[in-house]
Enzyme design. Sequence first.
Site, PDB file in Angstrom:
ATOM      1  N   HIS A 186     101.302 -49.031 120.876  1.00  0.00           N
ATOM      2  CA  HIS A 186     102.441 -48.108 120.664  1.00  0.00           C
ATOM      3  C   HIS A 186     102.071 -46.668 121.039  1.00  0.00           C
ATOM      4  O   HIS A 186     102.513 -45.722 120.386  1.00  0.00           O
ATOM      5  CB  HIS A 186     102.931 -48.147 119.215  1.00  0.00           C
ATOM      6  CG  HIS A 186     103.450 -49.481 118.776  1.00  0.00           C
ATOM      7  ND1 HIS A 186     104.782 -49.813 118.839  1.00  0.00           N
ATOM      8  CD2 HIS A 186     102.821 -50.587 118.287  1.00  0.00           C
ATOM      9  CE1 HIS A 186     104.949 -51.059 118.385  1.00  0.00           C
ATOM     10  NE2 HIS A 186     103.774 -51.547 118.054  1.00  0.00           N
ATOM     11  N   ASN A 207     109.948 -53.422 114.819  1.00  0.00           N
ATOM     12  CA  ASN A 207     110.008 -53.616 116.271  1.00  0.00           C
ATOM     13  C   ASN A 207     111.432 -53.992 116.662  1.00  0.00           C
ATOM     14  O   ASN A 207     112.240 -54.328 115.791  1.00  0.00           O
ATOM     15  CB  ASN A 207     109.077 -54.763 116.701  1.00  0.00           C
ATOM     16  CG  ASN A 207     107.638 -54.303 116.906  1.00  0.00           C
ATOM     17  OD1 ASN A 207     107.336 -53.120 116.862  1.00  0.00           O
ATOM     18  ND2 ASN A 207     106.751 -55.257 117.126  1.00  0.00           N
ATOM     19  N   HIS A 250     102.847 -46.375 108.120  1.00  0.00           N
ATOM     20  CA  HIS A 250     102.010 -47.368 107.456  1.00  0.00           C
ATOM     21  C   HIS A 250     102.892 -48.304 106.627  1.00  0.00           C
ATOM     22  O   HIS A 250     103.580 -47.823 105.713  1.00  0.00           O
ATOM     23  CB  HIS A 250     101.005 -46.634 106.565  1.00  0.00           C
ATOM     24  CG  HIS A 250     100.005 -47.521 105.896  1.00  0.00           C
ATOM     25  ND1 HIS A 250      99.745 -48.798 106.323  1.00  0.00           N
ATOM     26  CD2 HIS A 250      99.204 -47.304 104.825  1.00  0.00           C
ATOM     27  CE1 HIS A 250      98.816 -49.332 105.543  1.00  0.00           C
ATOM     28  NE2 HIS A 250      98.488 -48.458 104.629  1.00  0.00           N
TER      29      HIS A 250
HETATM   30 FE1  HDE Z   1     101.595 -52.543 114.309  1.00  0.00          FE
HETATM   31  N1  HDE Z   1     100.076 -51.231 114.518  1.00  0.00           N
HETATM   32  N2  HDE Z   1     100.288 -54.030 113.910  1.00  0.00           N
HETATM   33  N3  HDE Z   1     103.090 -53.954 114.273  1.00  0.00           N
HETATM   34  N4  HDE Z   1     102.900 -51.152 114.778  1.00  0.00           N
HETATM   35  C1  HDE Z   1     100.178 -49.940 114.878  1.00  0.00           C
HETATM   36  O1  HDE Z   1      99.034 -48.155 113.824  1.00  0.00           O
HETATM   37  C2  HDE Z   1      98.995 -53.837 113.592  1.00  0.00           C
HETATM   38  C3  HDE Z   1     102.962 -55.287 114.026  1.00  0.00           C
HETATM   39  C4  HDE Z   1     104.259 -51.268 114.800  1.00  0.00           C
HETATM   40  O2  HDE Z   1     105.282 -45.129 116.048  1.00  0.00           O
HETATM   41  C5  HDE Z   1      98.886 -49.183 114.778  1.00  0.00           C
HETATM   42  O3  HDE Z   1      99.233 -45.892 113.732  1.00  0.00           O
HETATM   43  C6  HDE Z   1      98.366 -55.076 113.231  1.00  0.00           C
HETATM   44  C7  HDE Z   1     104.247 -55.888 113.808  1.00  0.00           C
HETATM   45  C8  HDE Z   1     104.862 -50.036 115.234  1.00  0.00           C
HETATM   46  O4  HDE Z   1     103.344 -44.582 115.218  1.00  0.00           O
HETATM   47  C9  HDE Z   1      97.905 -50.259 114.270  1.00  0.00           C
HETATM   48  C10 HDE Z   1      99.348 -56.029 113.360  1.00  0.00           C
HETATM   49  C11 HDE Z   1     105.150 -54.861 113.937  1.00  0.00           C
HETATM   50  C12 HDE Z   1     103.804 -49.168 115.462  1.00  0.00           C
HETATM   51  C13 HDE Z   1      98.807 -51.464 114.129  1.00  0.00           C
HETATM   52  C14 HDE Z   1     100.539 -55.355 113.779  1.00  0.00           C
HETATM   53  C15 HDE Z   1     104.407 -53.670 114.227  1.00  0.00           C
HETATM   54  C16 HDE Z   1     102.595 -49.887 115.165  1.00  0.00           C
HETATM   55  C17 HDE Z   1      98.484 -48.446 116.024  1.00  0.00           C
HETATM   56  C18 HDE Z   1      99.257 -57.516 113.142  1.00  0.00           C
HETATM   57  C19 HDE Z   1     106.664 -54.934 113.830  1.00  0.00           C
HETATM   58  C20 HDE Z   1     103.882 -47.740 115.968  1.00  0.00           C
HETATM   59  C21 HDE Z   1      98.732 -46.985 115.763  1.00  0.00           C
HETATM   60  C22 HDE Z   1      98.576 -57.903 111.977  1.00  0.00           C
HETATM   61  C23 HDE Z   1     107.137 -55.158 112.484  1.00  0.00           C
HETATM   62  C24 HDE Z   1     104.093 -46.771 114.859  1.00  0.00           C
HETATM   63  C25 HDE Z   1      99.040 -46.917 114.368  1.00  0.00           C
HETATM   64  C26 HDE Z   1     104.258 -45.376 115.416  1.00  0.00           C
HETATM   65  C27 HDE Z   1     101.324 -49.333 115.258  1.00  0.00           C
HETATM   66  C28 HDE Z   1      98.335 -52.620 113.656  1.00  0.00           C
HETATM   67  C29 HDE Z   1     101.748 -56.043 114.048  1.00  0.00           C
HETATM   68  C30 HDE Z   1     105.053 -52.406 114.441  1.00  0.00           C
HETATM   69  C31 HDE Z   1      96.694 -50.539 115.141  1.00  0.00           C
HETATM   70  C32 HDE Z   1      96.934 -55.259 112.827  1.00  0.00           C
HETATM   71  C33 HDE Z   1     104.539 -57.344 113.465  1.00  0.00           C
HETATM   72  C34 HDE Z   1     106.352 -49.755 115.407  1.00  0.00           C
HETATM   73  O5  HDE Z   1      97.374 -49.926 113.037  1.00  0.00           O
END
Ligand code: HDE
Length: 676
Positions: free
Chosen positions: A74, A147, A338
């Site tokens: 992202h 998402n 978060h």
């Molecule tokens: Fe994320 N995700 N994600 N994700 N995610 C991040 O956090 C993660 C997942 C989503 O505009 C990170 O600050 C793991 C689903 C958005 O700043 C990180 C898993 C959904 C955004 C991270 C998922 C999301 C992130 C990277 C699976 C939809 C951007 C930067 C276990 C519900 C937020 C950050 C923004 C961002 C981890 C799966 C949505 C790496 C480990 C499912 C919208 O922490």
Amino acid sequence: MADKRKNDPKDEQLEIFRVNDKDKFMTTNQGLKVSEDELSLTAGVRGPTIMEDFHFREKMTHFDHERIPERVVHARGFAAHGEFQLYENMERYTKAKIFTDTSKKTPVFVRFSTVNGARGSADTARDARGFATKFYTDEGNYDLVANNIPVFFIQDGIKFPDVVHSFKPEPHNDIPQASTAHDNFWDFVANNPENAHMVMWIMSDRAIPRSFRMMEGFGVNSFRFVNANGEAFFVKFHWKPKLGAHSLVWEEAQKLMGVDPDFHRNDLWEAIERGDYPEYELGVQIVRQEDEFKFDFDLLDATKLIPEEEVPVKIIGKMTLTRNVDNFFAETEQVAFHPANVVPGIDFTNDPLLQARLFSYVDTQLIRLGGPNFHEIPINRPICPFHNNQRDGYHRQTINVGRVNYHRNSLAGNTPTPAPPEEGGYKHYEEKVDGRKVRARSKSFTDFFSQATLFWNSMSEPEKKHIIDAFSFELGKVKNKSVRQQNVDLFANVDLELAQTVARNVGVTPPNSGGSSVTKSSPALSQLNTPMSAKTRKVAVILSNGFNGPLVNSVLEFWKAEGLVLDIISEDQGMVMGTNGVNLEATQNVYTADSVLYDAVYMVRGSSSDMRYNQKVAHFLDEAFRHKKTIGATGEGVQWLQVNKFTNQPGVISDGGDFAKRFVEAVAMHRHWNRL
Ligand code: HDE
């Protein structure tokens, strides 16, 4: 704009951090006035620079450290401020004040993003989109990190690094950027069949949205609502855009990556500046605890959705985005979301993907934002007070007064004190947990294909065709033939005809067994069943000197009143003279404008003695036609339709009664799929 800032507590909080440098003397960061900013201090006019030049060193050092690590996923995002208001008190299900007080306007900050590409990649890549909302509530920040696709690739967060490695540019040569059309991703897909459902969505039109304003949002994971009596419910969150969920076509998306890599950013920014504030309704699907096992899938499995026809989406409130950021870095880049940022009344489930997310976000922010005090950055600060014994660390801004920094204490009357639940203290839902420590997945998670087929069955014919085209494009880029074959064999489990067609397109053996017995569909998943509106759609108005002034004037006025956004395009930018003294200013010329930037074209008069111009206009129309967009023409413009044989086709509107109104109705249909 100024009005919108009134009574917005987040905006008031940000105000003290805003600095306007206009009309001020330049100073160093120590406040010392600078007398010279273009010449460094040297020993003689042709001599070496002197170490003593503290202004040069400060300026250069700050510049050298301007970049921070981009988000690992992202990375490319765009954000805006707004507000959320509840329609209906939800106290039966949750005690969260944000979902029980209908009188309250809660400030929000929303960041949209692509998942795969780097910060500088293009907006219209084929990808899921992030839709993360921070609600600044009186009980603390609540983040709904969503998402635009309701399911995910994997079921257990331990596989997140694997799926992300596979779709990112390949490690040996860092190719390709912001694209899943490469061997590693498809190798992962074929060998991790749990992602079949998500991949169907990624290959669908959902992965190339027309606009952030026309995108649904989904919380994906099952969360929990808890009411004041301690009763709990499963809940899935949905955002529904008032304008409906609409998409680009693939060729258009590809072209836009070059013509306007900031297409989605521009669209959102301009809509908000115009006062066309994007609106999204918040919906919830609520499932009673005792109904946990009544579905043919596991509620804790993030590769599954609850069909809306089985559990309706209850619309409970509306979010409106009303204000662009003042500074991209300070706000959009530094915001930290978060999923664990919750308020009393919102709780978690044992979804193994959600549990991993609860760890990952803070962990990644610690490195990205350089230490544990990122909650103090203005955009991340709650608007309610916060007190605890956490101290120090990089970039600490709070000046905690008093000597006590520990609990329990007597010197500060044992404060700050933990608050009991009656006083708003957060109490985790007491779910009973009893089990052996195992590395294993429940059998209820093992059906990988039924919902992938459900999705396929729910698509209209044009949507199915786009999915086949997307698979063919992506697998067509995969060099390894075995990987191509493995994938068509895998997707034969979703739909045999889909797999066979793709196999033929990408030169591998069409599978002859497979198929699915699932006949169920969910009409809500098709974008043909989304709200349709012409409002805010962009129309290219192509005209040249001598156009019919009164006619064009009345048409354009009607369209403006209907909420269409118009760009006048001519051979050159500047004034174009029509009959009866009607002059219009062309803000674009045909060489800077491009049909992919518009939802529709109005051809008024375009011929010129310049062949290059005529060719460009013909190309403009041809592309709009192929991308199934509404094309209108009056007067001389009609000849262009005849020459191109566009007449009598759906969505091609020419002169005649009610022209302006028929054109608006056609634009509202988004695209005319039944066009030849
Ligand atoms: Fe994320 N995700 N994600 N994700 N995610 C991040 O956090 C993660 C997942 C989503 O505009 C990170 O600050 C793991 C689903 C958005 O700043 C990180 C898993 C959904 C955004 C991270 C998922 C999301 C992130 C990277 C699976 C939809 C951007 C930067 C276990 C519900 C937020 C950050 C923004 C961002 C981890 C799966 C949505 C790496 C480990 C499912 C919208 O922490």
